[in-house]
Design a protein around this motif. Structure first.
Motif, PDB file in Angstrom:
ATOM      1  N   GLU A 141       0.829  -1.211   0.000  1.00  0.00           N
ATOM      2  CA  GLU A 141       0.000   0.000   0.000  1.00  0.00           C
ATOM      3  C   GLU A 141       0.861   1.258   0.000  1.00  0.00           C
ATOM      4  O   GLU A 141       1.585   1.519  -0.952  1.00  0.00           O
ATOM      5  N   ASP A 142       0.817   2.036   1.070  1.00  0.00           N
ATOM      6  CA  ASP A 142       1.553   3.303   1.110  1.00  0.00           C
ATOM      7  C   ASP A 142       3.006   3.139   1.553  1.00  0.00           C
ATOM      8  O   ASP A 142       3.759   4.114   1.611  1.00  0.00           O
ATOM      9  N   TYR A 143       3.384   1.918   1.881  1.00  0.00           N
ATOM     10  CA  TYR A 143       4.753   1.686   2.352  1.00  0.00           C
ATOM     11  C   TYR A 143       5.610   1.153   1.199  1.00  0.00           C
ATOM     12  O   TYR A 143       5.326   0.093   0.647  1.00  0.00           O
ATOM     13  N   PRO A 144       6.662   1.882   0.819  1.00  0.00           N
ATOM     14  CA  PRO A 144       7.500   1.436  -0.302  1.00  0.00           C
ATOM     15  C   PRO A 144       8.342   0.224   0.081  1.00  0.00           C
ATOM     16  O   PRO A 144       8.555  -0.057   1.267  1.00  0.00           O
ATOM     17  N   ALA A 145       8.797  -0.483  -0.927  1.00  0.00           N
ATOM     18  CA  ALA A 145       9.700  -1.609  -0.677  1.00  0.00           C
ATOM     19  C   ALA A 145      10.988  -1.098  -0.049  1.00  0.00           C
ATOM     20  O   ALA A 145      11.443   0.018  -0.317  1.00  0.00           O
ATOM     21  N   SER A 146      11.571  -1.892   0.825  1.00  0.00           N
ATOM     22  CA  SER A 146      12.810  -1.489   1.488  1.00  0.00           C
ATOM     23  C   SER A 146      13.632  -2.733   1.791  1.00  0.00           C
ATOM     24  O   SER A 146      13.152  -3.855   1.664  1.00  0.00           O
ATOM     25  N   MET A 147      14.871  -2.523   2.195  1.00  0.00           N
ATOM     26  CA  MET A 147      15.709  -3.650   2.591  1.00  0.00           C
ATOM     27  C   MET A 147      16.674  -3.217   3.674  1.00  0.00           C
ATOM     28  O   MET A 147      17.096  -2.065   3.719  1.00  0.00           O
ATOM     29  N   HIS A 148      16.995  -4.151   4.543  1.00  0.00           N
ATOM     30  CA  HIS A 148      17.995  -3.919   5.572  1.00  0.00           C
ATOM     31  C   HIS A 148      19.311  -4.515   5.094  1.00  0.00           C
ATOM     32  O   HIS A 148      19.333  -5.591   4.492  1.00  0.00           O
ATOM     33  N   VAL A 149      20.400  -3.816   5.359  1.00  0.00           N
ATOM     34  CA  VAL A 149      21.695  -4.264   4.853  1.00  0.00           C
ATOM     35  C   VAL A 149      22.781  -4.047   5.896  1.00  0.00           C
ATOM     36  O   VAL A 149      22.625  -3.281   6.843  1.00  0.00           O
ATOM     37  N   TRP A 150      23.898  -4.752   5.690  1.00  0.00           N
ATOM     38  CA  TRP A 150      25.146  -4.444   6.385  1.00  0.00           C
ATOM     39  C   TRP A 150      26.078  -3.817   5.360  1.00  0.00           C
ATOM     40  O   TRP A 150      26.136  -4.263   4.220  1.00  0.00           O
ATOM     41  N   LEU A 151      26.810  -2.828   5.781  1.00  0.00           N
ATOM     42  CA  LEU A 151      27.739  -2.158   4.883  1.00  0.00           C
ATOM     43  C   LEU A 151      29.188  -2.465   5.256  1.00  0.00           C
ATOM     44  O   LEU A 151      29.520  -2.608   6.426  1.00  0.00           O
ATOM     45  N   SER A 152      30.033  -2.538   4.239  1.00  0.00           N
ATOM     46  CA  SER A 152      31.469  -2.613   4.493  1.00  0.00           C
ATOM     47  C   SER A 152      32.005  -1.198   4.629  1.00  0.00           C
ATOM     48  O   SER A 152      31.276  -0.218   4.479  1.00  0.00           O
ATOM     49  N   GLN A 153      33.293  -1.074   4.886  1.00  0.00           N
ATOM     50  CA  GLN A 153      33.895   0.235   5.077  1.00  0.00           C
ATOM     51  C   GLN A 153      34.261   0.845   3.728  1.00  0.00           C
ATOM     52  O   GLN A 153      34.836   0.186   2.862  1.00  0.00           O
ATOM     53  N   SER A 154      33.904   2.102   3.527  1.00  0.00           N
ATOM     54  CA  SER A 154      34.225   2.787   2.269  1.00  0.00           C
ATOM     55  C   SER A 154      35.727   3.038   2.175  1.00  0.00           C
ATOM     56  O   SER A 154      36.335   3.546   3.129  1.00  0.00           O
ATOM     57  N   PRO A 155      36.350   2.721   1.036  1.00  0.00           N
ATOM     58  CA  PRO A 155      37.795   2.972   0.901  1.00  0.00           C
ATOM     59  C   PRO A 155      38.125   4.451   0.700  1.00  0.00           C
ATOM     60  O   PRO A 155      39.284   4.844   0.774  1.00  0.00           O
ATOM     61  N   TYR A 156      37.082   5.244   0.451  1.00  0.00           N
ATOM     62  CA  TYR A 156      37.308   6.662   0.138  1.00  0.00           C
ATOM     63  C   TYR A 156      36.749   7.588   1.220  1.00  0.00           C
ATOM     64  O   TYR A 156      36.542   8.778   0.982  1.00  0.00           O
ATOM     65  N   GLY A 157      36.513   7.024   2.409  1.00  0.00           N
ATOM     66  CA  GLY A 157      36.016   7.842   3.511  1.00  0.00           C
ATOM     67  C   GLY A 157      34.545   8.154   3.364  1.00  0.00           C
ATOM     68  O   GLY A 157      33.829   7.573   2.545  1.00  0.00           O
ATOM     69  N   GLY A 158      34.081   9.094   4.171  1.00  0.00           N
ATOM     70  CA  GLY A 158      32.674   9.462   4.137  1.00  0.00           C
ATOM     71  C   GLY A 158      31.829   8.537   4.980  1.00  0.00           C
ATOM     72  O   GLY A 158      32.325   7.621   5.641  1.00  0.00           O
ATOM     73  N   SER A 159      30.519   8.770   4.948  1.00  0.00           N
ATOM     74  CA  SER A 159      29.575   7.957   5.699  1.00  0.00           C
ATOM     75  C   SER A 159      28.268   7.872   4.926  1.00  0.00           C
ATOM     76  O   SER A 159      28.054   8.636   3.977  1.00  0.00           O
ATOM     77  N   PRO A 160      27.370   6.953   5.315  1.00  0.00           N
ATOM     78  CA  PRO A 160      26.082   6.842   4.617  1.00  0.00           C
ATOM     79  C   PRO A 160      25.272   8.128   4.668  1.00  0.00           C
ATOM     80  O   PRO A 160      24.386   8.340   3.840  1.00  0.00           O
ATOM     81  N   ASN A 161      25.562   8.989   5.644  1.00  0.00           N
ATOM     82  CA  ASN A 161      24.806  10.226   5.781  1.00  0.00           C
ATOM     83  C   ASN A 161      25.263  11.329   4.830  1.00  0.00           C
ATOM     84  O   ASN A 161      24.687  12.421   4.830  1.00  0.00           O
ATOM     85  N   ASP A 162      26.297  11.056   4.025  1.00  0.00           N
ATOM     86  CA  ASP A 162      26.782  12.091   3.109  1.00  0.00           C
ATOM     87  C   ASP A 162      25.716  12.516   2.118  1.00  0.00           C
ATOM     88  O   ASP A 162      25.684  13.662   1.672  1.00  0.00           O
ATOM     89  N   GLN A 163      24.850  11.578   1.730  1.00  0.00           N
ATOM     90  CA  GLN A 163      23.787  11.876   0.770  1.00  0.00           C
ATOM     91  C   GLN A 163      22.509  11.179   1.214  1.00  0.00           C
ATOM     92  O   GLN A 163      22.538  10.271   2.046  1.00  0.00           O
ATOM     93  N   THR A 164      21.394  11.606   0.653  1.00  0.00           N
ATOM     94  CA  THR A 164      20.114  10.971   0.973  1.00  0.00           C
ATOM     95  C   THR A 164      19.707   9.955  -0.083  1.00  0.00           C
ATOM     96  O   THR A 164      18.742   9.226   0.101  1.00  0.00           O
ATOM     97  N   SER A 165      20.412   9.907  -1.188  1.00  0.00           N
ATOM     98  CA  SER A 165      20.074   8.940  -2.231  1.00  0.00           C
ATOM     99  C   SER A 165      21.349   8.383  -2.862  1.00  0.00           C
ATOM    100  O   SER A 165      22.351   9.093  -3.009  1.00  0.00           O
ATOM    101  N   TYR A 166      21.288   7.114  -3.236  1.00  0.00           N
ATOM    102  CA  TYR A 166      22.415   6.411  -3.832  1.00  0.00           C
ATOM    103  C   TYR A 166      21.902   5.500  -4.935  1.00  0.00           C
ATOM    104  O   TYR A 166      20.701   5.449  -5.234  1.00  0.00           O
ATOM    105  N   GLN A 167      22.799   4.720  -5.505  1.00  0.00           N
ATOM    106  CA  GLN A 167      22.408   3.644  -6.395  1.00  0.00           C
ATOM    107  C   GLN A 167      23.045   2.343  -5.896  1.00  0.00           C
ATOM    108  O   GLN A 167      24.136   2.354  -5.319  1.00  0.00           O
TER     109      GLN A 167
END
Length: 417
Positions: A141-167
């Motif tokens: 219904e009004d709830y979009p599809a989503s997924m829970h994930v584990w992330l590895s460490q970025s080799p180029y620094g930064g954090s998931p909060n750097d942007q609100t959208s990714y691919q």
């Protein structure tokens, strides 16, 4: 909890930069020997080859990273862990076609939108990571599809909060690897003796099928070598001693027919006996199960046995318009408790080796039959072998035909690993 969690943690510890550059695996893999001193040596021999194959599959997945899903990112919670790079986020997928929906156990590459190659990702130097999908929630219904994930460490620094959208781009799926990893690192706690029997030298396990011989209706059209194979496997299943039988032969020697008659005999004659039947793929499983249903329905003396037969697996690979609907678990029962009850009471169950991990630990089987065994990776065959109670194994196939596809460089120099 994902099966084989330590395997996923190992993958998430790898250098994302090396994977982007498709470097060779950073660990040495030795050829798996033909003989083993004991069960522990045997299972350990598969660990590094398994890890290297995963590395190569992920690197191969880099060839298609231009095909990705745009996702919104919502950091849900941070988990304390001995690994600093282990935390959980929620990716908002939006409306996604069912065929494109990520699956549990998927390994994916997450990066800034608009970067369509590994070279572009490396040059951009923005937040980029490998992730493993632990949970997928469908669109409701009004709830979009989503997924829970584990992330590895970025080799180029930064954090998931750097942007609100990714691919995110699919690289491979590790569920089958994870189930076999659980077995090879768990030491066969439930059923070590059957593997001991398989590792032991035994010159009397082979049943060679030949194309010649006279066929009779009384023997289901089997020739002498086929009847001998059925008798050998059936006699072994009647004994309490652990046994291994191999039915092999060139194409058109009746390996499948022989297997079907053996399954019919064991289902009809050993009524307290439970048999697990596996094939490497859903397609092969469907073909085998369909022929078995036809064999049972040839006579009223055997058609009643259908109630004791169950098949389960990936529904999208199973044609429910044919006679399989009579044994498909999801057709026989809709509610989870009812399905579990059917599985507990079934005398003969069809599933893939990976699917056998679904069978609960309190379920016990007597005989394991693997069709097209030569096409199955040896470490994948360990998944059903670890099931409680199995005393008898029947392997059916021909090692001169198609062998499993294994993405390890050492396989270029050796016929088998």
């Amino acid at each position: 909890m994902l099966p084989g969690q330590t395997l996923f943690e190992e993958v998430l510890s790898w250098s994302v930069h090396d994977i982007l550059k498709q470097q060779r695996a950073p660990f040495k893999v030795e050829t798996i020997p033909n003989e083993f001193e004991n069960l522990l040596v045997y299972t350990k021999a598969f660990r590094y080859p398994t890890i290297e194959e995963i590395w190569n599959q992920i690197c191969s997945g880099m060839d298609t990273i231009s095909i990705g899903l745009n996702v919104g990112l919502d950091v849900e919670k941070l988990k304390n862990s001995s690994r600093p790079n282990k935390y959980e986020v929620k990716l908002i997928l939006g409306k996604v076609m069912k065929k494109d929906m990520p699956k549990r156990g998927d390994i994916m590459l997450l990066s800034k939108r608009g970067l369509n190659s590994s070279d572009q990702i490396i040059k951009a130097g923005s937040f980029c990571t490998i992730l493993v999908v632990t949970l997928v929630n469908d669109h409701v219904e009004d709830y979009p599809a989503s997924m829970h994930v584990w992330l590895s460490q970025s080799p180029y620094g930064g954090s998931p909060n750097d942007q609100t959208s990714y691919q995110v781009m699919h690289l491979t799926n590790l569920i089958t690897f994870a189930h076999s990893w659980e077995v090879i690192t768990g030491g066969f706690k439930e059923n070590p003796h059957i593997v001991d029997a398989m590792l032991a030298r035994n010159e009397n396990v082979d049943n060679m099928l030949q194309a010649d011989g006279k066929f009779t209706d009384k023997d289901f059209g089997l020739n002498k070598s086929q009847r001998d194979a059925v008798e050998s496997c059936f006699s072994a299943s009647e004994c309490s001693k652990h046994s291994v039988r191999l039915i092999w032969g060139p194409p058109s020697t009746g390996k499948t027919k022989t297997a079907l008659v053996f399954l019919l005999m064991i289902l009809k004659s050993l009524r307290t006996h439970r048999t697990l039947v596996c094939a490497p793929t859903n397609t092969a499983l469907v073909q085998l199960a369909s022929r078995f249903v036809c064999l049972l329905e040839e006579s009223t003396e055997t058609s009643y046995l259908l109630v004791d037969v169950i098949m389960f697996g990936s529904n999208k690979h199973m044609d429910t318009n044919n006679n399989l609907s009579k044994i498909l678990l999801d057709h026989r029962a809709k509610e989870k408790h009812a399905r579990n009850k059917l599985l507990e009471n079934a005398k003969l169950v069809f599933c893939t080796p990976c699917g056998s991990s679904r069978l609960t630990k309190n379920q016990q089987y007597d005989t394991l039959v693997i069709d097209e065994a030569a096409y199955l990776k040896e470490c994948e065959s360990l998944i059903p072998l670890a099931i409680r109670g199995i005393k008898h194994v029947v392997l059916i196939g021909d090692d001169k035909q198609l062998q499993p596809v294994v993405k390890i460089p050492v396989c270029l120099h050796y016929k088998t690993i």
